[in-house]
Design a protein around this motif. Structure first.
Motif, PDB file in Angstrom:
ATOM      1  N   ARG A  36     -11.328   0.234  -3.128  1.00 35.75           N
ATOM      2  CA  ARG A  36     -10.935  -1.340  -3.812  1.00 35.75           C
ATOM      3  C   ARG A  36      -9.410  -1.281  -4.257  1.00 35.75           C
ATOM      4  NH1 ARG A  36     -15.441  -4.438  -6.637  1.00 35.75           N
ATOM      5  NH2 ARG A  36     -13.689  -6.131  -6.366  1.00 35.75           N
ATOM      6  N   VAL A  37      -9.338  -0.114  -5.091  1.00 35.83           N
ATOM      7  CA  VAL A  37      -7.946   0.075  -5.726  1.00 35.83           C
ATOM      8  C   VAL A  37      -7.005   0.210  -4.554  1.00 35.83           C
ATOM      9  CG1 VAL A  37      -6.864   1.711  -7.269  1.00 35.83           C
ATOM     10  CG2 VAL A  37      -8.886   0.969  -7.880  1.00 35.83           C
ATOM     11  N   PHE A  41      -3.675  -2.308  -4.265  1.00 30.91           N
ATOM     12  CA  PHE A  41      -2.410  -1.986  -4.105  1.00 30.91           C
ATOM     13  C   PHE A  41      -1.549  -1.872  -2.915  1.00 30.91           C
ATOM     14  CE2 PHE A  41      -3.561   0.257  -8.297  1.00 30.91           C
ATOM     15  CZ  PHE A  41      -2.690  -0.518  -9.104  1.00 30.91           C
ATOM     16  N   GLY A  42      -2.365  -1.681  -1.931  1.00 31.30           N
ATOM     17  CA  GLY A  42      -1.870  -1.591  -0.537  1.00 31.30           C
ATOM     18  C   GLY A  42      -1.246  -2.983   0.167  1.00 31.30           C
ATOM     19  N   THR A  43      -2.315  -3.982  -0.177  1.00 33.30           N
ATOM     20  CA  THR A  43      -2.243  -5.395  -0.056  1.00 33.30           C
ATOM     21  C   THR A  43      -0.860  -5.921  -0.651  1.00 33.30           C
ATOM     22  OG1 THR A  43      -4.360  -5.685   0.471  1.00 33.30           O
ATOM     23  CG2 THR A  43      -2.958  -7.692   0.007  1.00 33.30           C
ATOM     24  N   SER A  44      -0.662  -5.603  -2.025  1.00 34.53           N
ATOM     25  CA  SER A  44       0.378  -5.883  -2.832  1.00 34.53           C
ATOM     26  C   SER A  44       1.628  -5.471  -2.253  1.00 34.53           C
ATOM     27  CB  SER A  44       0.166  -5.342  -4.313  1.00 34.53           C
ATOM     28  OG  SER A  44       1.318  -5.914  -5.184  1.00 34.53           O
ATOM     29  N   VAL A  45       1.723  -4.046  -1.789  1.00 35.19           N
ATOM     30  CA  VAL A  45       3.096  -3.691  -1.503  1.00 35.19           C
ATOM     31  C   VAL A  45       3.246  -4.173  -0.232  1.00 35.19           C
ATOM     32  CG1 VAL A  45       3.784  -1.193  -0.162  1.00 35.19           C
ATOM     33  CG2 VAL A  45       2.831  -1.288  -2.518  1.00 35.19           C
ATOM     34  N   PHE A  46       2.343  -4.512   0.795  1.00 39.07           N
ATOM     35  CA  PHE A  46       2.506  -5.239   2.092  1.00 39.07           C
ATOM     36  C   PHE A  46       3.058  -6.478   1.742  1.00 39.07           C
ATOM     37  CE2 PHE A  46       0.991  -7.939   5.232  1.00 39.07           C
ATOM     38  CZ  PHE A  46       1.378  -7.564   6.514  1.00 39.07           C
TER      39      PHE A  46
END
Length: 69
Positions: A36-37, A41-46
């Motif tokens: 989940r972490v 963070f991956g979604t935020s960077v994307f």
């Protein structure tokens, strides 16, 4: 019956006749859910990448339309 008596009876029946589908437990801070972490963070960077790409495209289009380039 008055409205308040009907309402209070409905509340009592509702509380007695059902149980919560959600359970309350404290999150384990010593052992985070790394999937989940990583997804957060991956979604935020994307999304930030898409924002910067769109901004640079918009700036380029603005400069071309106004003969600044």
């Amino acid at each position: 019956m008055t409205f308040t008596r009907l309402l209070s009876r409905a509340i009592l029946i509702n509380k007695a006749g059902c149980r919560s589908a959600f359970t309350s437990s404290k999150p384990d801070t010593a052992n985070p859910n790394w999937l989940r972490v990583g997804l957060a963070f991956g979604t935020s960077v994307f999304l930030w990448g898409l924002l910067f790409k769109q901004h640079s495209t918009d700036v380029h289009e603005y400069k071309v339309r106004n003969s600044l380039e």
